[in-house]
Scaffold this active site. Structure first.
Site, PDB file in Angstrom:
ATOM      1  N   GLN A 143       0.718  -1.165   0.200  1.00  0.00           N
ATOM      2  CA  GLN A 143      -0.049  -0.022  -0.035  1.00  0.00           C
ATOM      3  C   GLN A 143       0.707   1.162   0.105  1.00  0.00           C
ATOM      4  O   GLN A 143       0.388   1.925   0.019  1.00  0.00           O
ATOM      5  CB  GLN A 143      -0.858   0.237   1.000  1.00  0.00           C
ATOM      6  CG  GLN A 143      -1.589  -1.259   1.471  1.00  0.00           C
ATOM      7  CD  GLN A 143      -2.697  -1.285   2.996  1.00  0.00           C
ATOM      8  OE1 GLN A 143      -3.312  -0.436   3.410  1.00  0.00           O
ATOM      9  NE2 GLN A 143      -1.457  -2.075   3.349  1.00  0.00           N
ATOM     10  N   ASN A 144       2.008   1.125   0.496  1.00  0.00           N
ATOM     11  CA  ASN A 144       3.455   1.932   0.384  1.00  0.00           C
ATOM     12  C   ASN A 144       3.596   2.649  -1.020  1.00  0.00           C
ATOM     13  O   ASN A 144       3.352   2.355  -2.474  1.00  0.00           O
ATOM     14  CB  ASN A 144       4.173   1.819   1.189  1.00  0.00           C
ATOM     15  CG  ASN A 144       3.913   1.135   2.798  1.00  0.00           C
ATOM     16  OD1 ASN A 144       2.861   1.764   3.186  1.00  0.00           O
ATOM     17  ND2 ASN A 144       4.886   1.434   3.512  1.00  0.00           N
ATOM     18  N   ILE A 145       3.900   4.274  -1.097  1.00  0.00           N
ATOM     19  CA  ILE A 145       4.343   5.179  -1.115  1.00  0.00           C
ATOM     20  C   ILE A 145       5.388   4.983  -2.695  1.00  0.00           C
ATOM     21  O   ILE A 145       5.271   6.548  -2.799  1.00  0.00           O
ATOM     22  CB  ILE A 145       2.780   6.280  -2.450  1.00  0.00           C
ATOM     23  CG1 ILE A 145       2.455   7.143  -0.712  1.00  0.00           C
ATOM     24  CG2 ILE A 145       1.479   5.836  -2.191  1.00  0.00           C
ATOM     25  CD1 ILE A 145       2.033   8.265  -0.716  1.00  0.00           C
ATOM     26  N   HIS A 197      -1.286   1.316  -4.180  1.00  0.00           N
ATOM     27  CA  HIS A 197      -1.304   3.406  -4.132  1.00  0.00           C
ATOM     28  C   HIS A 197      -0.744   4.153  -4.592  1.00  0.00           C
ATOM     29  O   HIS A 197      -0.750   5.359  -4.342  1.00  0.00           O
ATOM     30  CB  HIS A 197      -1.616   3.535  -2.595  1.00  0.00           C
ATOM     31  CG  HIS A 197      -3.113   2.550  -1.848  1.00  0.00           C
ATOM     32  ND1 HIS A 197      -3.237   2.372  -0.469  1.00  0.00           N
ATOM     33  CD2 HIS A 197      -4.175   2.360  -1.986  1.00  0.00           C
ATOM     34  CE1 HIS A 197      -4.237   2.071   0.453  1.00  0.00           C
ATOM     35  NE2 HIS A 197      -5.022   1.973  -0.801  1.00  0.00           N
ATOM     36  N   CYS A 232       1.804  21.018 -15.736  1.00  0.00           N
ATOM     37  CA  CYS A 232       2.341  20.530 -17.339  1.00  0.00           C
ATOM     38  C   CYS A 232       3.320  21.526 -17.856  1.00  0.00           C
ATOM     39  O   CYS A 232       2.560  22.177 -18.155  1.00  0.00           O
ATOM     40  CB  CYS A 232       1.298  19.384 -17.215  1.00  0.00           C
ATOM     41  SG  CYS A 232       1.740  18.312 -18.982  1.00  0.00           S
ATOM     42  N   CYS A 251       1.301  20.734 -21.534  1.00  0.00           N
ATOM     43  CA  CYS A 251       0.325  21.306 -21.922  1.00  0.00           C
ATOM     44  C   CYS A 251      -0.538  22.478 -20.643  1.00  0.00           C
ATOM     45  O   CYS A 251      -1.704  22.690 -21.150  1.00  0.00           O
ATOM     46  CB  CYS A 251      -0.859  19.971 -22.342  1.00  0.00           C
ATOM     47  SG  CYS A 251      -0.870  19.501 -21.060  1.00  0.00           S
ATOM     48  N   SER A 285      -1.736  -1.556   9.239  1.00  0.00           N
ATOM     49  CA  SER A 285      -3.510  -1.688  10.463  1.00  0.00           C
ATOM     50  C   SER A 285      -4.535  -2.449   9.849  1.00  0.00           C
ATOM     51  O   SER A 285      -5.310  -2.313  10.497  1.00  0.00           O
ATOM     52  CB  SER A 285      -4.282  -0.141  10.970  1.00  0.00           C
ATOM     53  OG  SER A 285      -4.270   1.072   8.831  1.00  0.00           O
ATOM     54  N   ASN A 332       3.001  -7.114  12.974  1.00  0.00           N
ATOM     55  CA  ASN A 332       3.033  -5.329  12.761  1.00  0.00           C
ATOM     56  C   ASN A 332       2.469  -4.705  15.105  1.00  0.00           C
ATOM     57  O   ASN A 332       2.005  -5.472  15.793  1.00  0.00           O
ATOM     58  CB  ASN A 332       1.220  -5.733  12.951  1.00  0.00           C
ATOM     59  CG  ASN A 332       0.560  -4.049  12.588  1.00  0.00           C
ATOM     60  OD1 ASN A 332       1.192  -3.278  11.671  1.00  0.00           O
ATOM     61  ND2 ASN A 332      -0.316  -3.331  13.359  1.00  0.00           N
TER      62      ASN A 332
HETATM   63  P1  CNA Z   1      -1.383   2.460   8.559  1.00  0.00           P
HETATM   64  O1  CNA Z   1      -2.898   2.276   8.641  1.00  0.00           O
HETATM   65  O2  CNA Z   1      -0.895   3.877   8.943  1.00  0.00           O
HETATM   66  O3  CNA Z   1      -0.715   1.818   9.591  1.00  0.00           O
HETATM   67  C1  CNA Z   1       0.501   1.080  10.175  1.00  0.00           C
HETATM   68  C2  CNA Z   1       0.195   0.074  11.001  1.00  0.00           C
HETATM   69  O4  CNA Z   1       1.644  -0.551  11.383  1.00  0.00           O
HETATM   70  C3  CNA Z   1      -0.199   0.486  12.742  1.00  0.00           C
HETATM   71  O5  CNA Z   1      -0.656  -0.821  13.137  1.00  0.00           O
HETATM   72  C4  CNA Z   1       1.057   0.981  13.001  1.00  0.00           C
HETATM   73  O6  CNA Z   1       0.901  -0.193  13.986  1.00  0.00           O
HETATM   74  C5  CNA Z   1       2.065  -0.559  12.477  1.00  0.00           C
HETATM   75  N1  CNA Z   1       3.399  -0.074  12.659  1.00  0.00           N
HETATM   76  C6  CNA Z   1       3.684   1.557  12.455  1.00  0.00           C
HETATM   77  N2  CNA Z   1       5.554   1.199  12.358  1.00  0.00           N
HETATM   78  C7  CNA Z   1       5.728  -0.906  12.986  1.00  0.00           C
HETATM   79  C8  CNA Z   1       6.637  -0.859  12.931  1.00  0.00           C
HETATM   80  N3  CNA Z   1       8.144  -0.142  13.247  1.00  0.00           N
HETATM   81  N4  CNA Z   1       6.801  -2.355  12.848  1.00  0.00           N
HETATM   82  C9  CNA Z   1       5.491  -2.954  12.385  1.00  0.00           C
HETATM   83  N5  CNA Z   1       4.301  -1.983  12.312  1.00  0.00           N
HETATM   84  C10 CNA Z   1       4.439  -0.537  12.501  1.00  0.00           C
HETATM   85  O7  CNA Z   1      -0.586   2.744   7.233  1.00  0.00           O
HETATM   86  P2  CNA Z   1      -2.087   0.996   6.570  1.00  0.00           P
HETATM   87  O8  CNA Z   1      -0.517   1.154   5.334  1.00  0.00           O
HETATM   88  O9  CNA Z   1      -1.888   0.533   6.883  1.00  0.00           O
HETATM   89  O10 CNA Z   1      -2.035   1.859   5.638  1.00  0.00           O
HETATM   90  C11 CNA Z   1      -2.615   2.425   4.102  1.00  0.00           C
HETATM   91  C12 CNA Z   1      -2.199   3.916   3.938  1.00  0.00           C
HETATM   92  C13 CNA Z   1      -1.104   4.478   4.952  1.00  0.00           C
HETATM   93  C14 CNA Z   1      -1.943   3.378   2.300  1.00  0.00           C
HETATM   94  O11 CNA Z   1      -3.155   4.869   1.780  1.00  0.00           O
HETATM   95  C15 CNA Z   1      -0.525   4.198   2.140  1.00  0.00           C
HETATM   96  O12 CNA Z   1      -0.651   5.029   1.315  1.00  0.00           O
HETATM   97  C16 CNA Z   1      -0.280   4.689   3.435  1.00  0.00           C
HETATM   98  N6  CNA Z   1       0.947   6.174   3.465  1.00  0.00           N
HETATM   99  C17 CNA Z   1       1.595   5.143   2.885  1.00  0.00           C
HETATM  100  C18 CNA Z   1       3.570   5.593   3.503  1.00  0.00           C
HETATM  101  C19 CNA Z   1       4.773   4.917   2.975  1.00  0.00           C
HETATM  102  O13 CNA Z   1       4.345   4.795   1.296  1.00  0.00           O
HETATM  103  N7  CNA Z   1       6.197   5.159   3.495  1.00  0.00           N
HETATM  104  C20 CNA Z   1       3.020   6.473   5.038  1.00  0.00           C
HETATM  105  C21 CNA Z   1       2.468   6.441   5.245  1.00  0.00           C
HETATM  106  C22 CNA Z   1       1.280   6.761   4.654  1.00  0.00           C
END
Ligand code: CNA
Length: 263
Positions: free
Chosen positions: A107-109, A127, A160, A163, A202, A226
């Site tokens: 889900q990370n960007i 995402h 852009c 355009c 999460s 997690n």
């Molecule tokens: P979230 O809802 O912020 O959940 C993150 C989860 O990770 C939480 O439950 C934390 O307890 C857990 N967590 C935090 N640090 C650690 C660690 N060191 N080890 C283990 N667990 C940890 O983020 P999700 O990814 O669940 O939600 C999806 C969203 C977040 C997507 O739309 C992403 O694009 C978006 N996002 C991405 C980034 C990125 O690309 N790095 C940063 C912030 C948000």
């Protein structure tokens, strides 16, 4: 410090990786917090500083002030900083190098799975990717670095150069559909895998969060790593509430030890 009970679980996960034929890792923002990129929902996460309501596609399209706000968010959120992959990203990349991983669904960007060494065609970014900017009019895609170099970090929202259209980070905003082909491929992998390992999510954002449940329904084993509880914990075969970097590093070490025993 990893305690006895967690060590035992790490051993079980390593054994599962060894036994599985199709391993998929599913990641969220928590896999990157140890690289210095804040997640959304932890204390101090991005939603404690910014309003998620400002990140809907409707607002982005209809309101120039929202676009300015979002551009400022981009520049100040640490999402763009030149972060390095941490031990968790590296362990996941090494699982691929060992031939033990079908793909990473993220889900990370932040591009860190590729930067760690996972091959581009094994990373499904549900995402989008923050390091690209797309024009909504002509669909030209620009590396973010190039846009920042041209427009400067303190400027107004750039448009852009081809355009004059509205430029939007190539990531999914609230209210936007996920990239269809990527979601289809990721769903196929979720339905086909026999082991899914969720790292740092999460599991609160849908439709991405359905994928671990699809995997489980299709007969796969499910592992959750997690810091805090998730809605899938009750469904999972192994749940480890600890930091991703240390846990994934130790799982990798165990996998390697078991592989070398078999040689
Ligand atoms: P979230 O809802 O912020 O959940 C993150 C989860 O990770 C939480 O439950 C934390 O307890 C857990 N967590 C935090 N640090 C650690 C660690 N060191 N080890 C283990 N667990 C940890 O983020 P999700 O990814 O669940 O939600 C999806 C969203 C977040 C997507 O739309 C992403 O694009 C978006 N996002 C991405 C980034 C990125 O690309 N790095 C940063 C912030 C948000």
């Amino acid at each position: 410090m990893i305690e006895g009970i967690t060590k035992e679980k790490i051993g079980r996960v390593a054994a599962m990786i060894r036994e599985a034929k199709h391993v998929v890792v599913f990641t969220g923002a928590g896999v990157s917090t140890e690289s210095g990129i804040p997640d959304f929902r932890s204390p101090g996460g991005l939603w404690t500083k910014f309003d998620p309501e400002d990140f809907t596609i409707d607002k982005f399209l209809s309101n120039p002030e929202t676009r300015r706000k979002q551009w400022r968010f981009l520049l100040s959120s640490d999402l763009l900083k030149d972060a390095d992959p941490n031990a968790a990203h590296k362990a996941i990349a090494e699982l691929e190098a060992l031939g033990r991983l079908d793909c990473v669904i993220t889900q990370n960007i932040d591009n860190l799975h590729r930067k760690a060494g996972n091959h581009s065609n094994k990373v499904y970014e549900l995402h989008g990717n923050m390091h690209w900017i797309r024009c909504l009019k002509c669909s030209n895609r620009y590396p973010l670095e190039e846009i920042l170099r041209e427009s400067g970090v303190s400027s107004e929202v750039p448009s852009c150069r081809h355009c004059g259209g509205i430029l939007k980070p190539d990531v999914i905003f609230f209210g936007e559909s996920l990239p269809e082909e990527t979601l289809q491929d990721a769903t196929r992998h979720a339905n086909r895998c026999d082991l899914m390992i969720v790292v740092g999510s999460s599991l609160a954002v849908y439709p991405a969060a359905y994928l671990p449940f699809y995997a489980k329904q299709s007969g796969a084993r499910l592992v959750i790593i997690n810091l805090t509880p998730t809605p899938a914990d009750r469904t999972a075969d192994v749940v480890i509430h600890a930091a991703a970097g240390e846990v994934m590093g130790q799982i990798l070490a165990e996998v390697k030890a078991r592989l070398s025993e078999c040689v």
